[in-house]
Design a protein around this motif. Structure first.
Motif, mmCIF file in Angstrom:
data_model
loop_
_atom_site.group_PDB
_atom_site.id
_atom_site.type_symbol
_atom_site.label_atom_id
_atom_site.label_comp_id
_atom_site.label_asym_id
_atom_site.label_seq_id
_atom_site.Cartn_x
_atom_site.Cartn_y
_atom_site.Cartn_z
ATOM 1 N N PRO A 36 -8.616 2.155 3.190
ATOM 2 C CA PRO A 36 -8.607 0.689 3.115
ATOM 3 C C PRO A 36 -8.260 0.058 4.465
ATOM 4 C CG PRO A 36 -6.634 1.570 2.112
ATOM 5 C CD PRO A 36 -7.496 2.747 2.465
ATOM 6 N N GLU A 37 -8.844 -1.100 4.718
ATOM 7 C CA GLU A 37 -8.495 -1.884 5.906
ATOM 8 C C GLU A 37 -7.099 -2.457 5.705
ATOM 9 O OE1 GLU A 37 -10.153 -2.521 8.789
ATOM 10 O OE2 GLU A 37 -11.813 -1.236 8.208
ATOM 11 N N TYR A 38 -6.331 -2.564 6.796
ATOM 12 C CA TYR A 38 -5.007 -3.185 6.736
ATOM 13 C C TYR A 38 -5.143 -4.639 6.292
ATOM 14 C CZ TYR A 38 -0.864 -5.646 8.227
ATOM 15 O OH TYR A 38 0.231 -6.464 8.253
ATOM 16 N N SER A 39 -4.226 -5.089 5.450
ATOM 17 C CA SER A 39 -4.196 -6.479 4.995
ATOM 18 C C SER A 39 -2.776 -7.013 5.131
ATOM 19 C CB SER A 39 -4.631 -6.579 3.539
ATOM 20 O OG SER A 39 -4.399 -7.877 3.054
ATOM 21 N N ALA A 40 -2.630 -8.130 5.817
ATOM 22 C CA ALA A 40 -1.315 -8.746 6.006
ATOM 23 C C ALA A 40 -0.710 -9.205 4.680
ATOM 24 C CB ALA A 40 -1.420 -9.927 6.978
ATOM 25 N N SER A 41 -1.530 -9.370 3.661
ATOM 26 C CA SER A 41 -1.016 -9.831 2.365
ATOM 27 C C SER A 41 -0.544 -8.679 1.477
ATOM 28 C CB SER A 41 -2.092 -10.644 1.642
ATOM 29 O OG SER A 41 -3.202 -9.828 1.347
ATOM 30 N N GLU A 42 -0.712 -7.444 1.929
ATOM 31 C CA GLU A 42 -0.289 -6.275 1.142
ATOM 32 C C GLU A 42 1.087 -5.800 1.567
ATOM 33 O OE1 GLU A 42 -1.889 -4.558 -1.367
ATOM 34 O OE2 GLU A 42 -3.441 -6.092 -1.329
ATOM 35 N N TYR A 93 3.027 -2.229 1.829
ATOM 36 C CA TYR A 93 2.689 -0.807 1.833
ATOM 37 C C TYR A 93 3.925 0.053 1.605
ATOM 38 C CZ TYR A 93 -1.706 -2.531 3.591
ATOM 39 O OH TYR A 93 -2.890 -3.199 3.720
ATOM 40 N N PHE A 132 -6.961 -0.159 10.913
ATOM 41 C CA PHE A 132 -6.963 -1.446 11.581
ATOM 42 C C PHE A 132 -7.577 -1.260 12.959
ATOM 43 C CE2 PHE A 132 -5.037 -4.687 14.322
ATOM 44 C CZ PHE A 132 -5.429 -5.823 13.637
ATOM 45 N N VAL A 168 -3.836 3.209 6.147
ATOM 46 C CA VAL A 168 -4.713 2.058 6.348
ATOM 47 C C VAL A 168 -5.463 2.220 7.666
ATOM 48 C CG1 VAL A 168 -3.216 0.481 5.047
ATOM 49 C CG2 VAL A 168 -2.966 0.653 7.520
ATOM 50 N N HIS A 213 3.142 -5.356 10.654
ATOM 51 C CA HIS A 213 1.812 -5.123 11.214
ATOM 52 C C HIS A 213 1.805 -3.787 11.955
ATOM 53 C CE1 HIS A 213 -1.830 -5.619 13.532
ATOM 54 N NE2 HIS A 213 -2.145 -6.615 12.724
#
Length: 141
Positions: A7-13, A15, A23, A21, A38
């Motif tokens: 999965p791509e990194y998401s600031a809303s997740e 971990y 990025f 991830v 981040h």
């Protein structure tokens, strides 16, 4: 999960320890639970792989960028390759440097940081070194 299975990194997740991830073509591993940091600015992530790994050729004094994972030093004169100062943001960052320069090269770090306790390392032609940041210094591995 995307086509590559990462999965791509998401600031809303948020971990967790062991999360993986991607990025900007770099694969990161979470070193902590409840990790909302981040990957580029936190010691809570470790680089697992750089998908854009390529050989960077240098023939004069330079400061390596974080993406300069594999460096080929070429030329006929002695010069110095400088590593970024280790800090919490680059823990696990790696550089592999191979000297093809006829007269050899020096490898040093900025800010008084050491390379395995040394101010600088000299590489003769055909020598190589692999260094990893531990956040305070560069370790030869």
């Amino acid at each position: 999960l995307f086509q590559e299975g990462i999965p791509e990194y998401s600031a809303s997740e948020n971990y967790y320890l062991g999360s993986i991830v991607k990025f900007e073509s770099v694969i990161y591993y979470s070193l902590a639970d409840n990790n909302a940091e981040h990957p580029l600015s936190s010691y809570k992530w470790k680089v697992l792989a750089n998908c854009l790994t390529s050989m960077t050729s240098v023939s004069a004094a330079c400061v390596l960028a974080k993406e300069d994972n594999f460096v080929k030093a070429i030329g006929n004169s002695v010069f110095t390759i400088t590593l970024a100062q280790p800090s919490t943001w680059n823990v696990g960052q790696e550089h592999t440097i191979k000297c093809y320069a006829t007269a050899g090269i020096f490898v040093q770090s900025t800010g008084g940081a050491k390379i395995d306790g040394l101010d600088a390392v000299f590489l003769s032609k055909n020598d190589a070194i692999r260094v990893v940041s531990d956040g305070t210094q560069w370790m030869v591995v």
